[in-house]
Design an enzyme around this catalytic site. Structure first.
Site, PDB file in Angstrom:
ATOM      1  N   ASP A  66       7.864 -15.064 -16.932  1.00 27.85           N
ATOM      2  CA  ASP A  66       7.915 -13.725 -16.351  1.00 27.85           C
ATOM      3  C   ASP A  66       6.711 -13.451 -15.455  1.00 27.85           C
ATOM      4  O   ASP A  66       5.776 -14.251 -15.390  1.00 27.85           O
ATOM      5  CB  ASP A  66       8.017 -12.662 -17.460  1.00 27.85           C
ATOM      6  N   ASP A 135       7.290  -5.172 -30.200  1.00 26.89           N
ATOM      7  CA  ASP A 135       8.603  -4.500 -30.192  1.00 26.89           C
ATOM      8  C   ASP A 135       9.753  -5.504 -30.205  1.00 26.89           C
ATOM      9  O   ASP A 135      10.913  -5.132 -30.031  1.00 26.89           O
ATOM     10  CB  ASP A 135       8.719  -3.547 -28.994  1.00 26.89           C
ATOM     11  N   HIS A 137      10.241  -8.135 -28.141  1.00 29.18           N
ATOM     12  CA  HIS A 137      10.668  -8.778 -26.884  1.00 29.18           C
ATOM     13  C   HIS A 137      10.290 -10.258 -26.860  1.00 29.18           C
ATOM     14  O   HIS A 137       9.294 -10.667 -27.450  1.00 29.18           O
ATOM     15  CB  HIS A 137      10.104  -8.050 -25.647  1.00 29.18           C
ATOM     16  N   GLU A 142      12.993  -6.482 -23.104  1.00 21.43           N
ATOM     17  CA  GLU A 142      12.689  -5.394 -24.026  1.00 21.43           C
ATOM     18  C   GLU A 142      13.932  -5.035 -24.848  1.00 21.43           C
ATOM     19  O   GLU A 142      15.050  -5.466 -24.513  1.00 21.43           O
ATOM     20  CB  GLU A 142      12.203  -4.176 -23.223  1.00 21.43           C
TER      21      GLU A 142
HETATM   22  C1  F6R Z   1       4.568 -13.729 -21.905  1.00 19.01           C
HETATM   23  C2  F6R Z   1       5.753 -13.156 -22.524  1.00 19.01           C
HETATM   24  C3  F6R Z   1       5.665 -12.198 -23.657  1.00 19.01           C
HETATM   25  C4  F6R Z   1       4.548 -12.487 -24.636  1.00 19.01           C
HETATM   26  C5  F6R Z   1       4.483 -11.404 -25.691  1.00 19.01           C
HETATM   27  C6  F6R Z   1       3.375 -11.636 -26.688  1.00 19.01           C
HETATM   28  O1  F6R Z   1       4.950 -14.610 -20.868  1.00 19.01           O
HETATM   29  O2  F6R Z   1       6.806 -13.450 -22.089  1.00 19.01           O
HETATM   30  O3  F6R Z   1       6.895 -12.212 -24.351  1.00 19.01           O
HETATM   31  O4  F6R Z   1       4.767 -13.740 -25.224  1.00 19.01           O
HETATM   32  O5  F6R Z   1       4.283 -10.166 -25.059  1.00 19.01           O
HETATM   33  O6  F6R Z   1       2.146 -11.505 -26.027  1.00 19.01           O
HETATM   34  P1  F6R Z   1       0.803 -12.006 -26.712  1.00 19.01           P
HETATM   35  O7  F6R Z   1       0.943 -13.471 -26.885  1.00 19.01           O
HETATM   36  O8  F6R Z   1      -0.274 -11.664 -25.742  1.00 19.01           O
HETATM   37  O9  F6R Z   1       0.715 -11.307 -28.022  1.00 19.01           O
END
Ligand code: F6R
Length: 259
Positions: A66, A135, A137, A142
């Site tokens: 992303d 949450d 995702h 989301e």
């Molecule tokens: C990042 C992504 C997100 C993260 C998630 C957890 O490319 O796609 O799904 O993996 O927000 O973020 P962290 O690892 O910073 O807790």
């Protein structure tokens, strides 16, 4: 069912997953890696440095999950910058072979389709690294995201923006929109490796691994995939009902079975 591996630390998780990636790249020098950003995969990328040091990575391809929309690609927290800094440069990958969705607003209407075409042209993702949001995702899909979704623009939830404010000068700096691989895109990868560390991830992990499959918890999409490895520390695993079974299965795993 996903294989759940509970380890002692995020470093141990990094070593486990990096060993698997190094094995894959040795066996398939043109392997296609699905790359996550955020804090979670950093121990994997760290452990990969030594493991890939003597491996020819010139043909390895990579696709990030992303990108923020409207953030200058040169901004240090754009995922283009993060992937260059944490993955491409330290691992010596060819920057031309590693792509991040194009989050620039000019042309954003067609950026998702272009990204899907590029993944298909590369032969699909062999191993997709995933983190999970508090949450639920995965990618930036989301709650409410379609299981059939492909790469497209999404609106970040206030929870995700608050979680990611630590990378910026406050929540107001966190972009509201992102372009993310869809759940359908992620489910096409041949092996999903979902990592999570810390107490804050425990509810999302319990829902993703043991809860009902629901768009309200996008991480539960992993239950639809035939080859998933979930690597957790004790805190992230703390709400799993069947943790003892997962530990027993891992401790007694036949040696011939890979990850
Ligand atoms: C990042 C992504 C997100 C993260 C998630 C957890 O490319 O796609 O799904 O993996 O927000 O973020 P962290 O690892 O910073 O807790």
């Amino acid at each position: 069912m996903a294989e759940v591996v509970i380890v002692g630390s995020r470093q141990e998780a990094g070593v486990l997953v990096a060993d698997e990636i190094a094995r894959l790249v040795r066996a398939r020098p043109d392997a296609v890696l699905g790359l996550a950003t955020g804090s979670t995969p950093l121990s994997v990328y760290e452990a990969l440095r030594s493991r890939l040091a003597d491996v020819d990575v010139s043909r390895v391809r990579g696709f990030a999950l992303d990108e923020y929309v409207g953030l200058d690609p040169a901004h240090p927290e754009s995922y283009r910058s993060v992937i260059a800094r944490e993955v491409v440069e330290p691992l010596g990958l060819d920057p031309e072979r590693v792509q991040v969705p194009d989050g620039r607003t000019a042309g954003i209407e067609t950026a998702g389709e272009a990204y899907e075409r590029a993944i298909v042209a590369a032969g699909g993702v062999d191993l997709q690294i995933l983190g999970i949001g508090t949450d639920g995702h995965i990618g930036f899909n989301e709650p409410g995201s379609s299981f059939a979704s492909l790469t497209r623009v999404k609106t970040l939830t206030p929870e995700t923006r608050a979680d990611n404010a630590r990378f910026f000068d406050g929540i107001d700096e966190v972009p509201r929109h992102c372009i993310t691989q869809g759940l359908g895109t992620i489910l096409r990868a041949r092996h999903l490796v979902l990592l999570a560390f810390g107490e804050a991830k425990a509810p999302a992990i319990a829902g993703a691994v043991e809860g009902p499959v629901t768009a309200m918890l996008p991480g539960s999409a992993v239950q639809l995939h035939p080859h998933v490895t979930v690597v957790l520390d004790e805190a992230a695993a703390s709400r799993l009902q069947r943790a003892d079974y997962y530990r027993d299965a891992w401790a007694n795993k036949p040696a011939w079975q890979g990850l």
